[in-house]
Design an enzyme around this catalytic site. Structure first.
Site, mmCIF file in Angstrom:
data_model
loop_
_atom_site.group_PDB
_atom_site.id
_atom_site.type_symbol
_atom_site.label_atom_id
_atom_site.label_comp_id
_atom_site.label_asym_id
_atom_site.label_seq_id
_atom_site.Cartn_x
_atom_site.Cartn_y
_atom_site.Cartn_z
ATOM 1 N N LYS A 33 0.820 -1.217 0.000
ATOM 2 C CA LYS A 33 0.000 0.000 0.000
ATOM 3 C C LYS A 33 0.855 1.270 0.000
ATOM 4 O O LYS A 33 0.515 2.238 -0.677
ATOM 5 C CB LYS A 33 -0.967 0.019 1.182
ATOM 6 C CG LYS A 33 -0.328 0.161 2.545
ATOM 7 C CD LYS A 33 -1.374 0.199 3.638
ATOM 8 C CE LYS A 33 -0.722 0.326 5.009
ATOM 9 N NZ LYS A 33 0.034 1.573 5.169
ATOM 10 N N THR A 34 1.970 1.279 0.743
ATOM 11 C CA THR A 34 2.815 2.475 0.750
ATOM 12 C C THR A 34 3.410 2.717 -0.630
ATOM 13 O O THR A 34 3.540 3.866 -1.079
ATOM 14 C CB THR A 34 3.938 2.339 1.801
ATOM 15 O OG1 THR A 34 3.346 2.082 3.081
ATOM 16 C CG2 THR A 34 4.770 3.606 1.879
ATOM 17 N N ASP A 221 -3.941 7.335 4.268
ATOM 18 C CA ASP A 221 -3.433 5.989 4.542
ATOM 19 C C ASP A 221 -4.181 5.400 5.738
ATOM 20 O O ASP A 221 -4.634 6.130 6.623
ATOM 21 C CB ASP A 221 -1.931 6.099 4.840
ATOM 22 C CG ASP A 221 -1.267 4.745 5.005
ATOM 23 O OD1 ASP A 221 -1.792 3.753 4.472
ATOM 24 O OD2 ASP A 221 -0.211 4.683 5.660
ATOM 25 N N GLU A 222 -4.313 4.079 5.776
ATOM 26 C CA GLU A 222 -4.948 3.372 6.906
ATOM 27 C C GLU A 222 -6.338 3.942 7.200
ATOM 28 O O GLU A 222 -6.687 4.219 8.365
ATOM 29 C CB GLU A 222 -4.059 3.455 8.159
ATOM 30 C CG GLU A 222 -2.641 2.931 7.970
ATOM 31 C CD GLU A 222 -2.546 1.413 7.965
ATOM 32 O OE1 GLU A 222 -3.596 0.750 7.823
ATOM 33 O OE2 GLU A 222 -1.426 0.895 8.090
ATOM 34 N N GLN A 252 -8.102 -5.302 8.682
ATOM 35 C CA GLN A 252 -7.083 -4.960 9.677
ATOM 36 C C GLN A 252 -7.528 -3.802 10.565
ATOM 37 O O GLN A 252 -6.690 -3.105 11.146
ATOM 38 C CB GLN A 252 -5.761 -4.614 8.985
ATOM 39 C CG GLN A 252 -5.158 -5.776 8.214
ATOM 40 C CD GLN A 252 -3.796 -5.439 7.638
ATOM 41 O OE1 GLN A 252 -2.782 -5.413 8.349
ATOM 42 N NE2 GLN A 252 -3.749 -5.176 6.344
ATOM 43 N N ARG A 611 1.541 -11.241 10.034
ATOM 44 C CA ARG A 611 2.867 -10.675 10.306
ATOM 45 C C ARG A 611 3.958 -11.662 9.895
ATOM 46 O O ARG A 611 5.114 -11.278 9.737
ATOM 47 C CB ARG A 611 3.051 -10.363 11.802
ATOM 48 C CG ARG A 611 2.133 -9.347 12.443
ATOM 49 C CD ARG A 611 1.996 -8.086 11.647
ATOM 50 N NE ARG A 611 0.831 -8.169 10.775
ATOM 51 C CZ ARG A 611 0.585 -7.343 9.770
ATOM 52 N NH1 ARG A 611 1.446 -6.391 9.479
ATOM 53 N NH2 ARG A 611 -0.497 -7.477 9.024
#
Length: 701
Positions: A33-34, A221-222, A252, A611
């Site tokens: 995503k970044t 973002d997020e 998430q 993770r």
């Protein structure tokens, strides 16, 4: 300019090249995503948008720094004087907005920002003033009430009207006094940065229009982590141009307990009916068997956007589910496995920093810390004392805040007798009573000390204290901040005070080194800032994100990382152990009893699973100590869901409700443990238990 979009996969390319109108990018775990956000910034600039007309907002300083660095690398060398894109956290953005328009809200431009310690001090003063004891309401509990009210945009009057029960009524009364004290001191707390920006946009359309007109494109973002206030700020800034790109993953969303509302990302298309939706499902982090478990788990949530993670790397070791006798054997087994990973042959040996132990509650790591110490394995427990929470750092910052804003009463009270200068509690009480009776800030009544029946010596010390600070205030802007701090520390003889108070070996020196690091931080701030100011440095310190300290994993210290699942979001490790995957822990007992929140607990489990890059081990125990006695445990329904055993998951949920709902602590009526992939060694109940020997008898496949 930067790397070509041909390097992106088709979904990423679609997100990056959709340059106008509302866009929802559903970015699953590990899907880049970044990368999408930074490439999109580069594409906007390539197609004619001036960089400074682009605003990107995220949640932590660490994320903002990474995004800024990557975006600037893609943009390449810019003409001299060209302004870069504005990339920041929500709170940093709001500070800049409020500095420009503070007067409209009745605040000084140089308003102070209170951190948690400052808030607790103010809460304690307020509760004392209204004569409320700790047995009725503690300062931390009051701040919990206030934070909830502020994040719901509830004023003190509204809180008082809606309060139910004695504690809520007392908290609402204290909330009104707390807000009055904040305003009198020209200060805001962390929640105010969002709340006051929202109120600014609501009550002052001209300010809202001015801020919305600063940018042509807004990237968030997020987005799944936005709370009600952040949601309103985003809408206000994007309504004019409608070029809003939000990136996030509803699977998430794990911060509902602190106000995040997953509904914002779920209902994005209702808010922006012409929105385009792009799904990023190609995972670059985890092996296929790990993603298979994650996909099976999250399918059990009903409130979600449909998406399936697909691995970019096939193969890999199937995740393991291990059953242990109790939490001590759980820790022994996990740490023994870690030791084997660390001392393996050259090809298979791993670094401690490649390993994480993830847990749901803060009580769980005790046994693991004990075993890691016993095995002399370096580890870091994430979430320890932050640099800015150290007493000596808070003392120095309080002095600097008073220099920048003398009306900041909490900071003034912290330093007025630090180091001790003979202005004791009774003198301070007299000064405060006089200030309250006059309806004036404490700083403004210090010159009147002579009229308050104080001794000549005390009056002289008060005058000397104010003269000291006035002298340093006169130097603001005329000398580097680092030099100012050093001169102030010399003037108050702070090092001598540390040596007087901290007499343990090296303790005073350690604390002085921390202060030296603060001076270094001031020097670095001045080097990288075009127009440095004391106010700007204090702002940076106040916004040293509370979330950032939860992201400093063992990778920085060549150590095994122990951290909560909440803290692990955004990180990745080759080898992950998720421990205590049991009903009452994950999902947490509170979620089970309330009948809501289980979906968020499932998302939390999903975050933990995703993770892991190479190997994943999940553990649960047959029994766990509660109030000093071993009590049977129920394996989590999530374990069965990951294995596709829906009926057994249902039985586990029913057993948990029967146990927790009755308030019992004994054996549940049903237990639906999945077949374990590690046998559970027997433990002797007589004599010495020889835990290591019992552990060695277990095998793991």
């Amino acid at each position: 300019m930067g790397a070509p979009v041909s390097e992106l996969n088709p979904a990423q390319r679609e997100a990056v090249t959709t340059l106008s109108g509302p866009l929802l990018v559903l970015a699953g775990a590990g899907t880049g995503k970044t990368r999408v956000i930074t490439y999109r910034i580069a594409q906007l600039v390539k197609h004619g948008t001036p960089p400074h007309r682009i605003l990107a907002v995220t949640f932590t300083n660490k994320a903002a720094r990474e995004m800024r660095e990557r975006a600037l690398r893609l943009l390449g060398k810019r003409p001299r004087g060209a302004k870069p894109p504005e990339i920041s956290t929500f709170h940093s953005l709001c500070v800049r907005i409020l500095r420009r328009h503070a007067a409209l809200l009745g605040y000084p431009t140089e308003f102070s920002i209170y951190d948690r310690g400052d808030q607790e001090m103010l809460a304690r003063l307020v509760l004392r003033d209204i004569r409320v004891s700790d047995s009725t309401l503690r300062p931390g509990e009051l701040l919990g009430f206030i934070s909830t009210w502020k994040n719901q945009n509830v004023s003190p009057d509204e809180a008082r009207q809606a309060a139910e029960g004695h504690r809520a009524e007392v908290a609402a009364q204290a909330y009104a006094r707390y807000e009055a004290q904040l305003r009198a001191g020209g200060s805001m707390d962390f929640d105010d940065l969002l709340l006051q920006t929202t109120r600014l946009f609501r009550d002052h359309p001209e300010a809202r229009f001015a801020e919305a007109s600063r940018f042509d494109h807004l990237l968030i973002d997020e987005y799944q982590d936005t709370n009600r206030l952040q949601y309103e700020i985003v809408k206000a800034l994007a309504q004019r141009h409608r070029n809003l790109c939000v990136v996030g993953d509803d699977d998430q969303s794990i911060y509902g307990w602190r106000g995040a509302e997953v509904e914002h990302i779920l209902s994005f298309q209702n808010d922006w009916p012409d929105a385009r939706v792009v799904r990023l499902e190609f995972n670059y982090r985890s092996r296929a068997p790990i993603l298979e478990l994650a996909n099976k788990l999250i399918l059990h949530n009903s409130a979600r956007h449909q998406k399936v993670l697909r691995a970019s790397r096939e193969g890999g070791v199937p995740p393991r589910i291990l059953r242990m006798e109790d939490e001590n054997m759980e820790a022994e087994h996990v740490v023994r496995e870690i030791r084997q990973l660390l001392v393996g042959d050259a090809e298979r040996r791993v670094s401690p920093s490649d390993i994480a132990i993830l847990f749901r509650t803060n009580e769980q790591p005790r046994a693991f810390e004990l075993e890691l110490r016993r095995e002399k394995i370096p580890y870091v427990l994430v979430g320890g004392l932050s640099f800015y929470d150290r007493r000596e750092i808070k003392d120095v910052l309080a002095y600097l805040r008073v220099l920048a804003n003398p009306l900041d009463e909490v900071s003034l009270l912290r330093v007025i007798n630090t180091p001790p200068r003979g202005i004791g509690p009774s003198t301070v009480e007299t000064l405060l009573e006089h200030a309250v009776s006059q309806g004036r800030p404490l700083w403004t009544v210090l010159p009147e000390a002579e009229s308050l029946s104080l001794s000549e010596g005390v009056v002289s010390r008060i005058q000397g204290f104010q003269k000291l600070l006035d002298g340093f205030r006169a130097k603001l802007g005329t000398m580097p901040i680092a030099d100012l701090v050093r001169a102030l520390l010399d003037a108050i003889e702070y090092r001598a005070e540390l040596e007087r108070v901290y007499t343990g070996p090296g303790e005073a020196e350690s604390r002085w080194l921390a202060i030296e690091e603060l001076v270094n931080a001031a020097a670095l701030y001045e080097q990288r800032t075009d127009a440095p100011s004391l106010l700007g440095f204090l702002e940076e310190a106040a916004l040293a994100d509370r979330d950032d300290k939860d992201q400093e994993s063992g990778r920085e210290r060549h150590a095994v990382t122990l951290m909560t699942l909440h803290s692990a979001k955004g990180l990745e490790f080759p080898h992950v152990y998720m421990v205590g995957v049991e009903e009452g822990i994950l999902p947490h007992q509170r979620s089970v009893l309330e009948g809501r929140g289980v979906e968020e607990e499932r998302r939390l489990c999903y975050v933990g699973v995703t993770r892991a890059q190479e190997t994943l081990t999940l553990t649960f125990t047959k029994a766990r100590m509660k109030w000093g006695k071993p009590r049977p445990s129920i394996p989590s329904r999530f374990l069965m869901e990951m294995r596709g055993e829906t009926e057994r998951a249902r039985r586990a949920a029913e057993a948990a409700m029967a146990l927790f709902g009755s308030g019992a602590t004994g054996r549940p009526r049903a237990s639906s443990a999945p077949e374990s992939e590690a046998s559970s060694g027997k433990r002797s109940t007589k004599g010495s238990r020889k835990p290591r020997e019992a552990t060695r008898k277990r095998s793991a496949s």
